[in-house]
Enzyme design. Structure first.
Site, PDB file in Angstrom:
ATOM      1  N   LYS A 252       0.856  -1.188   0.000  1.00  0.00           N
ATOM      2  CA  LYS A 252       0.000   0.000   0.000  1.00  0.00           C
ATOM      3  C   LYS A 252       0.893   1.240   0.000  1.00  0.00           C
ATOM      4  CE  LYS A 252      -3.934   1.865   2.683  1.00  0.00           C
ATOM      5  NZ  LYS A 252      -4.856   1.571   3.809  1.00  0.00           N
TER       6      LYS A 252
ATOM      7  N   SER B 138      -9.683   1.488   2.810  1.00  0.00           N
ATOM      8  CA  SER B 138      -8.835   2.263   1.941  1.00  0.00           C
ATOM      9  C   SER B 138      -7.768   1.448   1.211  1.00  0.00           C
ATOM     10  CB  SER B 138      -8.151   3.361   2.747  1.00  0.00           C
ATOM     11  OG  SER B 138      -7.326   2.792   3.756  1.00  0.00           O
TER      12      SER B 138
ATOM     13  N   SER C 255      -9.842  -0.975   6.945  1.00  0.00           N
ATOM     14  CA  SER C 255      -9.284  -0.801   5.605  1.00  0.00           C
ATOM     15  C   SER C 255      -8.559  -1.994   5.002  1.00  0.00           C
ATOM     16  CB  SER C 255      -8.333   0.389   5.592  1.00  0.00           C
ATOM     17  OG  SER C 255      -9.088   1.551   5.454  1.00  0.00           O
TER      18      SER C 255
HETATM   19  N1  GLN Z   1     -13.049   3.540   6.170  1.00  0.00           N
HETATM   20  C1  GLN Z   1     -12.567   3.963   7.437  1.00  0.00           C
HETATM   21  C2  GLN Z   1     -12.288   5.434   7.408  1.00  0.00           C
HETATM   22  O1  GLN Z   1     -12.563   6.036   6.452  1.00  0.00           O
HETATM   23  C3  GLN Z   1     -11.367   3.176   7.803  1.00  0.00           C
HETATM   24  C4  GLN Z   1     -10.143   3.615   7.147  1.00  0.00           C
HETATM   25  C5  GLN Z   1      -8.966   2.783   7.493  1.00  0.00           C
HETATM   26  O2  GLN Z   1      -9.101   1.709   8.085  1.00  0.00           O
HETATM   27  N2  GLN Z   1      -7.798   3.287   7.160  1.00  0.00           N
HETATM   28  O3  GLN Z   1     -11.811   5.992   8.340  1.00  0.00           O
END
Ligand code: GLN
Length: 472
Positions: free
Chosen positions: A80, A155, A179
């Site tokens: 990532k 994400s 994410s």
């Molecule tokens: N979707 C969640 C957010 O927007 C989690 C994001 C993540 O785990 N980095 O905060």
């Protein structure tokens, strides 16, 4: 021809050791798929130009060390774009970091380099890991390989899509509120969020420091376990890291707790049906299913959206145009900051910085931030209580399958897709998402995920129940 879509670490390892193919062949097969598919899927922000060279290096290690080489030697892995690899660009998919090169390796990068794994490239993500769809990337949206009109989740959507399309054997993601698990669920693969501290965060761009964890995505529980074993462990460079090598139990028949009250609304009917089917399968395999209640967990989303922006707003204060990446000059220093941050950060990141700054402001700190921390503790206690009577807790990973690109333009409806994943970040417990079949939308079969959570440091329970469920 190597079928990279169905390959696992175990199969690849066997092929490498028996000389059926080389690490160079393996890397080349992945590069070929990326070349073929990624102009449409867009899982990668960058495919490294030294992949085949690295693969040759891995072949050399395999030739010299054979069976005594690391199980990941020659295994192609994607990163990532918020994990530092020395000498490579790293941007967290943000404009503000365009042109920034990592000056050092993250601990996970260092550890994986040592295994002889082959680094394929950096994958697309929501900017600074804020989002559930990979639509918040400043580079454009990644598409779901199962239906290119839909998001891959986020994400870590690029990492999940890369594995799902056969463009990486395994990948690393980060998980602050889901994410890793939610994109794994949307893309039909396995994703693990380890216990908080199990994997060093040194060299991971911080979003919510008390919530963030790096973890693996792969096609099988075994693959995810192999990568986890290689990256976990105490790290002097991360004071929150922990050592738990000797602390894990193994158990074949588990008591699986199910908080049904959390699924009363919001979960789509066929997702719930598939979840119930998964529970039946677990019962048939000899596990015991037990209803549990988690009294305060319905507050988890609200608590998360106070604590996470608070931590993100302080973490992102360092991007001021002076130290990293983009600088847009105004007439004064203050204007430099304002213009750089205004233009460099995307909309969602700015929204969260404002939210975070607000909840931390002197007048509101007690009303919001401190209260959220108190409720976080209550949620933690609920799980501790529950784990006195069950080994793991099962829920759907997400209330829906992958949604359409552009469908959740309202941020609040996007936030709801993390309802089942967020508690593990608030409490620090480990959780895994495994594929649990498909549901059909507009004549496409879309994967859904089953999530298991376990007490701190009990990843092994997740691996045993996950393998039992997938018949690995
Ligand atoms: N979707 C969640 C957010 O927007 C989690 C994001 C993540 O785990 N980095 O905060």
């Amino acid at each position: 021809m190597l079928d990279t879509k169905t390959l696992t670490i175990a199969k690849a390892r066997k092929g490498l050791l028996e000389g059926d193919f080389s690490a160079h062949d393996l890397a080349k097969a992945h590069l070929d798929i990326i070349k073929k598919e990624d102009s449409e899927i867009y899982a990668y922000i960058e495919v490294f130009d030294d992949v085949l060279n690295e693969a040759k290096g891995a072949d050399e290690i395999l030739r010299k060390k054979k069976e005594s080489s690391h199980i990941l030697t020659g295994i192609p892995i994607a990163f990532k774009d918020n994990i530092l690899i020395q000498g490579k660009s790293v941007t967290a998919a943000s404009k503000i970091l365009q042109g920034y090169t990592a000056p050092y390796n993250a601990t996970v990068s260092e550890k994986l380099k040592d295994t002889g794994a082959v680094f394929l490239g950096r994958t697309n993500m929501d900017e600074f890991a804020m989002g559930s769809s990979t639509e918040n990337s400043s580079y454009g949206t990644t598409k779901n390989p199962h239906d290119t009109l839909r998001v891959p989740g986020g994400s870590s959507g690029g990492s999940a899509a890369a594995v799902s399309m056969g463009g990486a054997l395994v990948a690393l993601g980060s998980d602050t509120g889901g994410s890793i698990r939610q994109p794994a669920s949307f893309c039909g693969i396995v994703g693990l969020k380890p216990t908080y501290g199990a994997v060093s965060r040194y060299g991971l761009m911080a979003m919510g420091s008390s919530l963030d964890q790096i973890g693996p995505l792969g096609r099988t529980v075994g693959d995810v376990e192999a990568v986890f074993s290689a990256i976990k462990g105490l790290d002097p460079l991360d004071s929150t890291s922990i050592d738990f090598a000797s602390d894990t139990k193994k158990k074949d028949r588990l008591i699986v707790g199910v908080p049904r009250h959390l699924m009363e609304d919001g979960v789509e009917d066929d997702v719930l049906e598939a979840f119930n089917g998964a529970l039946e399968k677990l019962a048939t395999a000899g596990h015991t299913i037990k209803d549990i209640e988690l009294k305060n967990v319905s507050y988890a989303l609200g608590v998360y959206y106070i604590i996470m922006p608070a931590e993100a707003s302080t973490n992102l204060a360092r991007f001021d145009g002076m130290r990293f990446g983009l600088l847009k000059e105004g007439d004064t220093l203050l204007e430099d900051y304002a213009i750089t941050r205004g233009e460099g950060f995307g909309k969602e990141v700015r929204r969260r910085i404002m939210l975070g700054t607000y909840v931390l402001s002197a007048g509101y700190y007690d009303a919001y931030y401190n209260k959220a921390q108190t409720v976080r503790e209550l949620i933690h206690n609920d799980f501790e209580e529950a784990f006195k009577t069950v080994d793991v807790i099962a829920t759907p990973t997400a209330p829906t399958p992958a949604f359409g690109i552009g469908e959740k333009s309202d941020p609040l409806s996007m936030y709801l897709s993390d309802i089942f994943t967020i508690p593990a970040n608030l409490t620090g417990m480990p959780a895994i998402s495994v594929p649990a079949g498909t549901v059909s939308r507009k004549e496409k079969d879309l994967p859904i995920g089953l999530q298991f959570a376990a007490p701190h440091k009990q990843e092994n329970l997740l691996f045993s129940v996950g393998k039992s469920f997938l018949n690995e």
